[in-house]
Write a protein that holds these residues in place. Sequence first.
Motif, PDB file in Angstrom:
ATOM      1  N   GLN A   1      -9.567 -11.773   0.962  1.00 17.24           N
ATOM      2  CA  GLN A   1     -10.642 -10.969   1.527  1.00 17.24           C
ATOM      3  C   GLN A   1     -10.099  -9.941   2.516  1.00 17.24           C
ATOM      4  O   GLN A   1     -10.471  -8.772   2.489  1.00 17.24           O
ATOM      5  N   LEU A   2      -9.196 -10.358   3.389  1.00 20.78           N
ATOM      6  CA  LEU A   2      -8.673  -9.437   4.393  1.00 20.78           C
ATOM      7  C   LEU A   2      -7.705  -8.427   3.777  1.00 20.78           C
ATOM      8  O   LEU A   2      -7.619  -7.283   4.231  1.00 20.78           O
ATOM      9  N   GLU A   3      -6.963  -8.841   2.750  1.00 22.07           N
ATOM     10  CA  GLU A   3      -6.135  -7.872   2.031  1.00 22.07           C
ATOM     11  C   GLU A   3      -7.002  -6.859   1.293  1.00 22.07           C
ATOM     12  O   GLU A   3      -6.646  -5.685   1.183  1.00 22.07           O
ATOM     13  N   PHE A   4      -8.139  -7.302   0.768  1.00 24.92           N
ATOM     14  CA  PHE A   4      -9.070  -6.368   0.139  1.00 24.92           C
ATOM     15  C   PHE A   4      -9.511  -5.308   1.143  1.00 24.92           C
ATOM     16  O   PHE A   4      -9.486  -4.108   0.855  1.00 24.92           O
ATOM     17  N   GLU A   5      -9.914  -5.729   2.325  1.00 29.37           N
ATOM     18  CA  GLU A   5     -10.407  -4.785   3.323  1.00 29.37           C
ATOM     19  C   GLU A   5      -9.303  -3.846   3.790  1.00 29.37           C
ATOM     20  O   GLU A   5      -9.517  -2.638   3.953  1.00 29.37           O
ATOM     21  N   ARG A   6      -8.102  -4.382   4.005  1.00 26.51           N
ATOM     22  CA  ARG A   6      -6.985  -3.548   4.440  1.00 26.51           C
ATOM     23  C   ARG A   6      -6.620  -2.521   3.370  1.00 26.51           C
ATOM     24  O   ARG A   6      -6.406  -1.333   3.652  1.00 26.51           O
ATOM     25  N   THR A   7      -6.565  -2.978   2.114  1.00 23.35           N
ATOM     26  CA  THR A   7      -6.177  -2.085   1.014  1.00 23.35           C
ATOM     27  C   THR A   7      -7.275  -1.083   0.694  1.00 23.35           C
ATOM     28  O   THR A   7      -6.987   0.080   0.368  1.00 23.35           O
ATOM     29  N   ALA A   8      -8.536  -1.496   0.777  1.00 28.12           N
ATOM     30  CA  ALA A   8      -9.646  -0.592   0.484  1.00 28.12           C
ATOM     31  C   ALA A   8      -9.609   0.624   1.401  1.00 28.12           C
ATOM     32  O   ALA A   8      -9.866   1.754   0.964  1.00 28.12           O
ATOM     33  N   ARG A   9      -9.294   0.413   2.677  1.00 26.73           N
ATOM     34  CA  ARG A   9      -9.205   1.540   3.603  1.00 26.73           C
ATOM     35  C   ARG A   9      -8.172   2.546   3.134  1.00 26.73           C
ATOM     36  O   ARG A   9      -8.382   3.759   3.175  1.00 26.73           O
ATOM     37  N   THR A  10      -7.027   2.026   2.673  1.00 23.42           N
ATOM     38  CA  THR A  10      -5.949   2.932   2.268  1.00 23.42           C
ATOM     39  C   THR A  10      -6.282   3.650   0.965  1.00 23.42           C
ATOM     40  O   THR A  10      -5.898   4.805   0.774  1.00 23.42           O
ATOM     41  N   LEU A  11      -6.970   2.975   0.054  1.00 19.82           N
ATOM     42  CA  LEU A  11      -7.359   3.628  -1.207  1.00 19.82           C
ATOM     43  C   LEU A  11      -8.348   4.759  -0.953  1.00 19.82           C
ATOM     44  O   LEU A  11      -8.243   5.847  -1.548  1.00 19.82           O
ATOM     45  N   ILE A  12      -9.323   4.506  -0.080  1.00 18.63           N
ATOM     46  CA  ILE A  12     -10.333   5.525   0.221  1.00 18.63           C
ATOM     47  C   ILE A  12      -9.700   6.738   0.885  1.00 18.63           C
ATOM     48  O   ILE A  12     -10.070   7.882   0.614  1.00 18.63           O
ATOM     49  N   ALA A  13      -8.717   6.497   1.738  1.00 23.18           N
ATOM     50  CA  ALA A  13      -8.108   7.593   2.503  1.00 23.18           C
ATOM     51  C   ALA A  13      -6.981   8.294   1.765  1.00 23.18           C
ATOM     52  O   ALA A  13      -6.608   9.414   2.124  1.00 23.18           O
ATOM     53  N   SER A  14      -6.428   7.667   0.718  1.00 21.30           N
ATOM     54  CA  SER A  14      -5.226   8.203   0.071  1.00 21.30           C
ATOM     55  C   SER A  14      -5.508   9.487  -0.709  1.00 21.30           C
ATOM     56  O   SER A  14      -6.364   9.505  -1.599  1.00 21.30           O
ATOM     57  N   PRO A  15      -4.770  10.567  -0.428  1.00 19.29           N
ATOM     58  CA  PRO A  15      -4.933  11.801  -1.222  1.00 19.29           C
ATOM     59  C   PRO A  15      -4.424  11.636  -2.653  1.00 19.29           C
ATOM     60  O   PRO A  15      -4.783  12.418  -3.535  1.00 19.29           O
ATOM     61  N   ALA A  16      -3.574  10.636  -2.887  1.00 21.55           N
ATOM     62  CA  ALA A  16      -2.994  10.452  -4.219  1.00 21.55           C
ATOM     63  C   ALA A  16      -4.049  10.150  -5.266  1.00 21.55           C
ATOM     64  O   ALA A  16      -3.889  10.479  -6.447  1.00 21.55           O
ATOM     65  N   TYR A  17      -5.168   9.511  -4.862  1.00 23.04           N
ATOM     66  CA  TYR A  17      -6.205   9.122  -5.814  1.00 23.04           C
ATOM     67  C   TYR A  17      -7.348  10.141  -5.893  1.00 23.04           C
ATOM     68  O   TYR A  17      -8.331   9.898  -6.584  1.00 23.04           O
ATOM     69  N   LYS A  18      -7.215  11.243  -5.208  1.00 21.50           N
ATOM     70  CA  LYS A  18      -8.279  12.244  -5.214  1.00 21.50           C
ATOM     71  C   LYS A  18      -8.513  12.763  -6.634  1.00 21.50           C
ATOM     72  O   LYS A  18      -7.583  13.096  -7.359  1.00 21.50           O
ATOM     73  N   GLY A  19      -9.770  12.817  -7.023  1.00 21.34           N
ATOM     74  CA  GLY A  19     -10.123  13.317  -8.352  1.00 21.34           C
ATOM     75  C   GLY A  19      -9.937  12.309  -9.465  1.00 21.34           C
ATOM     76  O   GLY A  19     -10.079  12.652 -10.644  1.00 21.34           O
TER      77      GLY A  19
ATOM     78  N   THR B   1       0.814  -1.221   0.000  1.00 22.15           N
ATOM     79  CA  THR B   1       0.000   0.000   0.000  1.00 22.15           C
ATOM     80  C   THR B   1       0.846   1.269   0.000  1.00 22.15           C
ATOM     81  O   THR B   1       0.313   2.349  -0.249  1.00 22.15           O
ATOM     82  N   ASP B   2       2.141   1.157   0.255  1.00 16.95           N
ATOM     83  CA  ASP B   2       3.010   2.330   0.193  1.00 16.95           C
ATOM     84  C   ASP B   2       3.365   2.707  -1.240  1.00 16.95           C
ATOM     85  O   ASP B   2       4.085   3.680  -1.466  1.00 16.95           O
ATOM     86  N   ARG B   3       2.853   1.960  -2.211  1.00 20.68           N
ATOM     87  CA  ARG B   3       3.122   2.279  -3.620  1.00 20.68           C
ATOM     88  C   ARG B   3       1.954   3.007  -4.286  1.00 20.68           C
ATOM     89  O   ARG B   3       1.947   3.195  -5.508  1.00 20.68           O
ATOM     90  N   HIS B   4       0.950   3.384  -3.503  1.00 22.75           N
ATOM     91  CA  HIS B   4      -0.213   4.068  -4.084  1.00 22.75           C
ATOM     92  C   HIS B   4       0.181   5.371  -4.782  1.00 22.75           C
ATOM     93  O   HIS B   4      -0.361   5.705  -5.842  1.00 22.75           O
ATOM     94  N   GLY B   5       1.073   6.135  -4.165  1.00 24.11           N
ATOM     95  CA  GLY B   5       1.452   7.436  -4.726  1.00 24.11           C
ATOM     96  C   GLY B   5       1.998   7.350  -6.135  1.00 24.11           C
ATOM     97  O   GLY B   5       1.488   8.021  -7.052  1.00 24.11           O
ATOM     98  N   PRO B   6       3.048   6.538  -6.368  1.00 21.17           N
ATOM     99  CA  PRO B   6       3.565   6.400  -7.732  1.00 21.17           C
ATOM    100  C   PRO B   6       2.523   5.850  -8.711  1.00 21.17           C
ATOM    101  O   PRO B   6       2.457   6.302  -9.864  1.00 21.17           O
ATOM    102  N   HIS B   7       1.711   4.893  -8.269  1.00 23.87           N
ATOM    103  CA  HIS B   7       0.672   4.342  -9.150  1.00 23.87           C
ATOM    104  C   HIS B   7      -0.270   5.449  -9.602  1.00 23.87           C
ATOM    105  O   HIS B   7      -0.573   5.588 -10.795  1.00 23.87           O
ATOM    106  N   ALA B   8      -0.751   6.245  -8.654  1.00 23.76           N
ATOM    107  CA  ALA B   8      -1.692   7.309  -8.983  1.00 23.76           C
ATOM    108  C   ALA B   8      -1.055   8.360  -9.877  1.00 23.76           C
ATOM    109  O   ALA B   8      -1.725   8.941 -10.750  1.00 23.76           O
TER     110      ALA B   8
END
Length: 521
Positions: free
Chosen positions: A403-421, A195-202
């Motif tokens: 399933q548990l990785e989905f739930e853990r990752t979903a929280r980070t995607l929703i909260a991540s400013p990198a994916y805003k907009g 989940t620490d790679r969200h920024g570069p992905h976005a």
Amino acid sequence: MGRTVYSAVLLLLPVAAAYITPLSPVTGRLGRAAGASPASSLFSGAATARRQGAASHGLGGVQMQMEKGGRQRALVDEDAAMGRRFLVSGAMALAAAMGLPNTASAGYTSPPTKLRGAMMSGETIAASVGGAQRWGDFAPRLANLCNELGFAQGDTLPSRAFCSDENQMYPAIQITKHFATPPFDHGRVGGVVATDRHGPHAAHGKDLVLVAASHVGYDAGNWGKYRRLVTEDDHVSTSCGMISAILGWYLAQYEDAQNRIRLVMNGDGDARVRIPTDLLDPNRPEGMYLVLSRMTKTGPNGLPVPIGRSAAYQEYEMLPALADRIKKAPKNDVNDKINKGMYDEAESAPIGGYLSSEMFGFRRETVDRGEPNYFLERHVLANIQEILTSAAPMLTAALAISQLEFERTARTLIASPAYKGKKVFFCAGVNVDISPAEGSKDLLDDLLGDTMFLPVSSLYIDEKGKAYSMQAMAFAKALSRQSTQNAAAVDLEEAMRLTGAAKPTKLQVGASCGCPACTCT
């Protein structure tokens, strides 16, 4: 009580369901309402939440989920306290969370952290397996689903979160073909999401797709096995090897308990359970513990009372419900001997498959160093009873992890400013590695193979931050409505041919003229 029982308030696990209400896998409908957006039509009935809700959502207390048959599980925040601690599975943590007397066995105390399980019921497993599809069909359907949601063709960057196993490359090739670009990599061993790679992905794409999948081998009906064609002897090994290694510690103790816990029954209705003393030791720092109240009668204080002791074991009166289960079970050698009263004081039968999920749990001391195997182990432990007692432990473990990785990752995607907009589509599942046949020499077909995808959950976040999710059955239905033909798919062989025919790029360092000591103007 003779021993201390933890009764501290536990933090509620902030699972994705706290911010997004999953579409019911039974009642969800994907029909388009008049004037509805593509998302609201595809995810009809799903409640939405904005990104800022993830930051402001209050935590605290203990949430209980009722399982089939009246079982409950505490949902707690295992992310709140990092570092060295004990993890626990099973009913003891539930008693601690609710401040109830510990009826598991005299002397046990429960550790402070209870992991949230993925509720791996038979229905959950059936829903995922029922939605199984080849990656050659899943990839174009996923691309078409994203197109229907308005993802920009040519400006959508997919990412994969797969294990590093070589048999996971075929899904990556299919993603490349149908999204017309190689995928970004979110993957760590076992399908853990980095989940620490969200920024570069976005930052690398306009719209974003993330496919996360644990994986499990399937060799002629044997889950968790896969033939390695590029080994010297083409031998069959475990797949996923890391999940198998983690599961092995628990499986060895479970099988040992199945053999050493003995049942004593005779014709006059006497029924007893004989338990080795080491399995009753309350001072073990980790290992299997038994919930004796689920297999033995209890005394007036609610605790089991031994009716016989020796240096090697203690004996208890069998719970009538367990005795009835044994008597009503289908005929086999062990049951037949027990029911005919052929066991006397000196003889007994192993409990075997009657050691069911509600009768035991595990304590496990772990150290969190941020490594993926830590996440894998806590996901396994959270569901260990269901995994060990299932017909296919490796499959059940892979589904629980996803399933548990989905739930853990979903929280980070929703909260991540990198994916805003941005539009974001995230889905999780299990890759089933269909093992090549013995003696096969068709490496191209068998190495790229018939990999299948089992859907687990999906999440869509629109540009305004509204989030929608679907669980396994609804996600599978949404995919099934999409075509397996994708007009935007890339012909990879032609693309490689054209690339090979093009003039190679000239590499340079410094001035464009290429002079060693440039004096050009």
